[in-house]
Motif scaffolding. Structure first.
Motif, PDB file in Angstrom:
ATOM      1  N   ALA A 161       0.972  -1.483   0.122  1.00 14.39           N
ATOM      2  CA  ALA A 161       0.250   0.046   0.018  1.00 14.39           C
ATOM      3  C   ALA A 161       0.795   1.226  -0.135  1.00 14.39           C
ATOM      4  O   ALA A 161       0.138   2.434  -0.096  1.00 14.39           O
ATOM      5  CB  ALA A 161      -1.187  -0.423   1.530  1.00 14.39           C
ATOM      6  N   ALA A 220      -3.555  -4.443   7.928  1.00 17.59           N
ATOM      7  CA  ALA A 220      -3.151  -2.698   8.237  1.00 17.59           C
ATOM      8  C   ALA A 220      -2.950  -2.063   9.550  1.00 17.59           C
ATOM      9  O   ALA A 220      -3.268  -1.966  10.079  1.00 17.59           O
ATOM     10  CB  ALA A 220      -4.134  -2.424   7.859  1.00 17.59           C
ATOM     11  N   PHE A 272     -13.934  -5.017   0.536  1.00 11.47           N
ATOM     12  CA  PHE A 272     -13.291  -4.357   2.056  1.00 11.47           C
ATOM     13  C   PHE A 272     -13.790  -4.861   3.025  1.00 11.47           C
ATOM     14  O   PHE A 272     -13.245  -4.317   4.347  1.00 11.47           O
ATOM     15  CB  PHE A 272     -12.324  -3.007   1.261  1.00 11.47           C
ATOM     16  N   LEU A 310      -4.817   2.375   1.425  1.00  8.93           N
ATOM     17  CA  LEU A 310      -5.697   0.698   0.991  1.00  8.93           C
ATOM     18  C   LEU A 310      -7.421   1.540   0.389  1.00  8.93           C
ATOM     19  O   LEU A 310      -7.831   0.929  -1.005  1.00  8.93           O
ATOM     20  CB  LEU A 310      -6.241  -0.707   1.996  1.00  8.93           C
ATOM     21  N   ILE A 329      -8.280  -8.127   6.299  1.00 12.93           N
ATOM     22  CA  ILE A 329      -7.487  -7.158   5.933  1.00 12.93           C
ATOM     23  C   ILE A 329      -5.962  -7.060   6.745  1.00 12.93           C
ATOM     24  O   ILE A 329      -6.907  -6.272   7.915  1.00 12.93           O
ATOM     25  CB  ILE A 329      -7.851  -6.284   5.708  1.00 12.93           C
TER      26      ILE A 329
END
Length: 243
Positions: A19, A172, A193, A181, A170
Motif C-alpha cells: 500500500a 493494516a 473491504f 488501501l 486485511i
C-alpha cells in the motif's frame, strides 16, 4: 515479508499488496553536516526499521551513542547494523511512542538534546511531547512513504480474489497503510473491504479506521510486531471456529 512467512507457517494463504512505497530522501553528507556532532545529543531515537535502514549511516560507526528504538523490530535492525540499543519501551508498556516516553530517560527530558531519525510526514506525537516536556528536539527525515499505485490489472485480480472468497482478513499496521488501501479501492473493491475483517495493531488504529468510515469487523493485536499480529489472528480464528 516476515509476517507473510509466519502466517504461512500457521497454514494461512497470503496475498501481498503493497500500500506504500518507501523511498530515501535527503543527502547523507548534507544531513550529517546539519546535525553536527552526534555525541552532543543525549539520546538518538530511531522510529522504525526503515529509519535504521536509511539513517544508520549517520551514526558513522560510533558505538558510544545512546540509542533508542520504539519497538523490537527497530531494535533488531540497529543490532543487526552493529549498534546497541539503550532505550526501549519498558516491559508491559505499549510498543509505540507512548510506551517509549515512559522510559526513565525520556520521562523527564527537560534540557536534554534529543535527535529523532524518522520518515517524513509521520505521526508527530513523539517530537511534540518531548518538546512539551522541555527537551530540545531535532528531527532528521531520512525516508518518505509514497502511496503505491497498483494498475487496473492488479486491482481486477485483487477483486477476483475477494469475490471468490479467498480473502477473509486485511492487515493494516498503520493508519497510513489503511488510508492508502481505502483510497486505491474501486467502489466494488471497497464493498469487499467492508465485508471482511481487518487486523490492526491496537485501539488507536482501530479508532482511526472508524473515524474514516470503515464499518468492517476489526481484529485487534497488542502491537504491530509480527508475532502479536499472528497471535491475534490465531485467537480470532479459534473463536470463530469454536476450537
Amino acid at each position: 515479508m516476515p509476517l507473510c512467512r509466519l502466517l504461512e507457517i500457521q497454514g494461512a494463504s497470503t496475498l501481498r499488496l503493497p500500500a506504500i512505497e518507501i523511498k530515501p530522501i535527503g543527502n547523507r553528507r548534507e544531513t550529517a553536516a546539519q546535525l553536527g556532532a552526534l555525541a552532543e545529543f543525549d539520546v538518538i531515537i530511531f522510529t522504525s526499521a526503515n529509519a535504521v535502514r536509511f539513517g544508520a549511516s549517520l551514526l558513522d560507526q560510533k558505538r558510544d551513542l545512546t540509542l533508542a528504538a520504539i519497538g523490537p523490530a527497530t531494535a533488531r535492525a540497529l543490532n543487526q547494523a552493529g549498534y546497541r540499543v539503550a532505550v526501549q519501551p519498558p516491559p508491559r508498556e505499549t510498543l509505540d511512542s507512548e510506551g517509549l516516553l515512559r522510559h526513565a530517560r525520556l520521562e523527564h527530558p527537560a534540557g536534554r538534546r534529543i535527535l529523532i531519525i524518522k520518515g517524513s510526514g509521520g505521526r508527530p506525537f513523539l517530537e511534540e511531547e518531548l518538546a512539551r516536556r522541555g527537551a530540545h528536539v531535532v528531527g532528521a527525515d531520512v525516508y518518505q512513504r509514497v502511496p503505491a499505485t497498483p494498475g487496473p490489472a492488479v486491482l481486477a485480480a485483487l477483486l477476483a480474489s475477494f469475490t471468490a472468497g479467498a480473502v477473509q482478513v486485511i492487515t493494516a499496521t498503520s493508519l497510513e497503510i489503511a488510508g492508502n488501501l481505502l483510497g486505491l479501492a474501486t467502489p466494488a473493491l471497497r464493498r469487499e473491504f467492508e465485508r471482511v475483517h481487518w487486523l490492526v495493531p491496537g485501539e488507536r488504529i482501530a479508532a482511526g479506521l472508524r473515524e474514516r468510515g470503515l464499518a468492517s469487523p476489526l481484529v485487534q493485536a497488542d502491537s504491530a510486531e509480527d508475532h502479536d499480529l499472528v497471535a491475534a489472528l490465531i485467537r480470532w480464528r479459534s473463536s470463530v471456529s469454536g476450537a
